[in-house]
Design a protein around this motif. Structure first.
Motif, PDB file in Angstrom:
ATOM      1  N   SER A 138       0.870  -1.192   0.000  1.00  0.00           N
ATOM      2  CA  SER A 138       0.000   0.000   0.000  1.00  0.00           C
ATOM      3  C   SER A 138       0.899   1.231   0.000  1.00  0.00           C
ATOM      4  N   LEU A 139       1.850   1.245  -0.923  1.00  0.00           N
ATOM      5  CA  LEU A 139       2.894   2.276  -0.922  1.00  0.00           C
ATOM      6  C   LEU A 139       2.340   3.694  -0.807  1.00  0.00           C
ATOM      7  N   HIS A 140       2.926   4.431   0.144  1.00  0.00           N
ATOM      8  CA  HIS A 140       2.631   5.853   0.297  1.00  0.00           C
ATOM      9  C   HIS A 140       3.978   6.561   0.229  1.00  0.00           C
ATOM     10  N   SER A 141       4.126   7.483  -0.718  1.00  0.00           N
ATOM     11  CA  SER A 141       5.456   8.054  -0.986  1.00  0.00           C
ATOM     12  C   SER A 141       6.023   8.804   0.219  1.00  0.00           C
ATOM     13  N   VAL A 142       5.158   9.425   1.017  1.00  0.00           N
ATOM     14  CA  VAL A 142       5.644  10.160   2.193  1.00  0.00           C
ATOM     15  C   VAL A 142       6.238   9.185   3.212  1.00  0.00           C
ATOM     16  N   ILE A 143       5.555   8.068   3.406  1.00  0.00           N
ATOM     17  CA  ILE A 143       6.054   7.046   4.347  1.00  0.00           C
ATOM     18  C   ILE A 143       7.364   6.451   3.834  1.00  0.00           C
ATOM     19  N   GLU A 144       7.389   6.160   2.564  1.00  0.00           N
ATOM     20  CA  GLU A 144       8.609   5.596   1.976  1.00  0.00           C
ATOM     21  C   GLU A 144       9.791   6.536   2.226  1.00  0.00           C
ATOM     22  N   ARG A 145       9.562   7.836   2.061  1.00  0.00           N
ATOM     23  CA  ARG A 145      10.645   8.811   2.253  1.00  0.00           C
ATOM     24  C   ARG A 145      11.114   8.830   3.713  1.00  0.00           C
ATOM     25  N   LEU A 146      10.170   8.741   4.634  1.00  0.00           N
ATOM     26  CA  LEU A 146      10.538   8.716   6.063  1.00  0.00           C
ATOM     27  C   LEU A 146      11.481   7.547   6.355  1.00  0.00           C
ATOM     28  N   VAL A 147      11.195   6.400   5.732  1.00  0.00           N
ATOM     29  CA  VAL A 147      12.031   5.214   5.956  1.00  0.00           C
ATOM     30  C   VAL A 147      13.405   5.410   5.310  1.00  0.00           C
ATOM     31  N   ILE A 148      13.414   5.899   4.075  1.00  0.00           N
ATOM     32  CA  ILE A 148      14.689   6.102   3.368  1.00  0.00           C
ATOM     33  C   ILE A 148      15.569   7.103   4.119  1.00  0.00           C
ATOM     34  N   GLU A 149      14.946   8.119   4.705  1.00  0.00           N
ATOM     35  CA  GLU A 149      15.708   9.144   5.436  1.00  0.00           C
ATOM     36  C   GLU A 149      16.100   8.699   6.847  1.00  0.00           C
ATOM     37  N   GLY A 150      15.711   7.476   7.234  1.00  0.00           N
ATOM     38  CA  GLY A 150      16.093   6.956   8.546  1.00  0.00           C
ATOM     39  C   GLY A 150      15.263   7.513   9.690  1.00  0.00           C
ATOM     40  N   LYS A 151      14.086   8.100   9.362  1.00  0.00           N
ATOM     41  CA  LYS A 151      13.235   8.663  10.407  1.00  0.00           C
ATOM     42  C   LYS A 151      12.173   7.676  10.883  1.00  0.00           C
ATOM     43  N   ALA A 152      12.067   6.552  10.194  1.00  0.00           N
ATOM     44  CA  ALA A 152      11.032   5.572  10.556  1.00  0.00           C
ATOM     45  C   ALA A 152      11.540   4.165  10.298  1.00  0.00           C
ATOM     46  N   ILE A 153      11.068   3.220  11.101  1.00  0.00           N
ATOM     47  CA  ILE A 153      11.335   1.808  10.832  1.00  0.00           C
ATOM     48  C   ILE A 153      10.004   1.114  10.558  1.00  0.00           C
ATOM     49  N   THR A 154      10.068   0.019   9.823  1.00  0.00           N
ATOM     50  CA  THR A 154       8.845  -0.664   9.402  1.00  0.00           C
ATOM     51  C   THR A 154       8.541  -1.862  10.292  1.00  0.00           C
ATOM     52  N   ILE A 155       7.262  -2.097  10.482  1.00  0.00           N
ATOM     53  CA  ILE A 155       6.815  -3.315  11.163  1.00  0.00           C
ATOM     54  C   ILE A 155       5.555  -3.832  10.470  1.00  0.00           C
TER      55      ILE A 155
END
Ligand code: SF4
Length: 156
Positions: free
Chosen positions: A20-37
């Motif tokens: 359910s790709l959301h580009s804003v979320i993807e960017r947060l992960v790439i920038e190291g501001k978020a981890i996925t679960i």
């Protein structure tokens, strides 16, 4: 640090093998501001898997033993959903996450609306099992639909 649903970051972990790709979320992960679960994979489900919905209430009701999580074919998977929620809570604590952004409508990750248990696409108000447990422990839960409020508050 934020914790976000894996499927929102583009990982193909949904029950049907999609994301359910959301580009804003993807960017947060790439920038190291978020981890996925993904609570459902944490509890031992694989992808693809049968769809499941909460029968008889919402995530809060599941925590209170008043509702169950059931797969479309009828298998009761409540214990696995509770296990995934507990494991997610542990990771959120471990990463000292200040908030989470989880996928709306899911029986695990939904935070304002979930499917109603009839497997007909109808929604009801309520949260999923993981969101309910996180909130019970004081963690702020957002979805991809209302995360702007959170992200604006994080902007320096
Ligand atoms: Fe996993 Fe939650 Fe996405 Fe479902 S909504 S696939 S449980 S991360």
């Amino acid at each position: 640090m934020l914790v976000v649903s894996s499927c929102l970051a583009g990982l193909k972990v949904r029950y049907n093998g999609s994301h359910s790709l959301h580009s804003v979320i993807e960017r947060l992960v790439i920038e190291g501001k978020a981890i996925t679960i993904c609570p459902e994979l944490l509890s031992g489900f694989s992808t693809p898997r049968e769809p499941a919905e909460i029968i008889g209430g919402n995530g809060q009701d599941v925590l209170n033993g008043k509702a169950r999580v059931v797969e479309k074919s009828g298998r009761d998977v409540t214990d696995m959903y509770l296990d995934g929620a507990e494991k997610t809570l542990e990771l959120v604590k471990q990463y000292k996450a200040t908030a989470v952004i989880l996928k709306e409508y899911s029986p695990s990750c939904g935070s304002t609306k979930i499917y109603n248990g009839d497997f007909d696409g109808s929604l009801i108000s309520g949260d999923g099992v993981t969101s309910a447990l996180l909130r019970k422990h004081g963690i702020e839960v957002y979805s991809e639909r209302n995360m702007n409020q959170l992200l604006e508050s994080m902007t320096p």
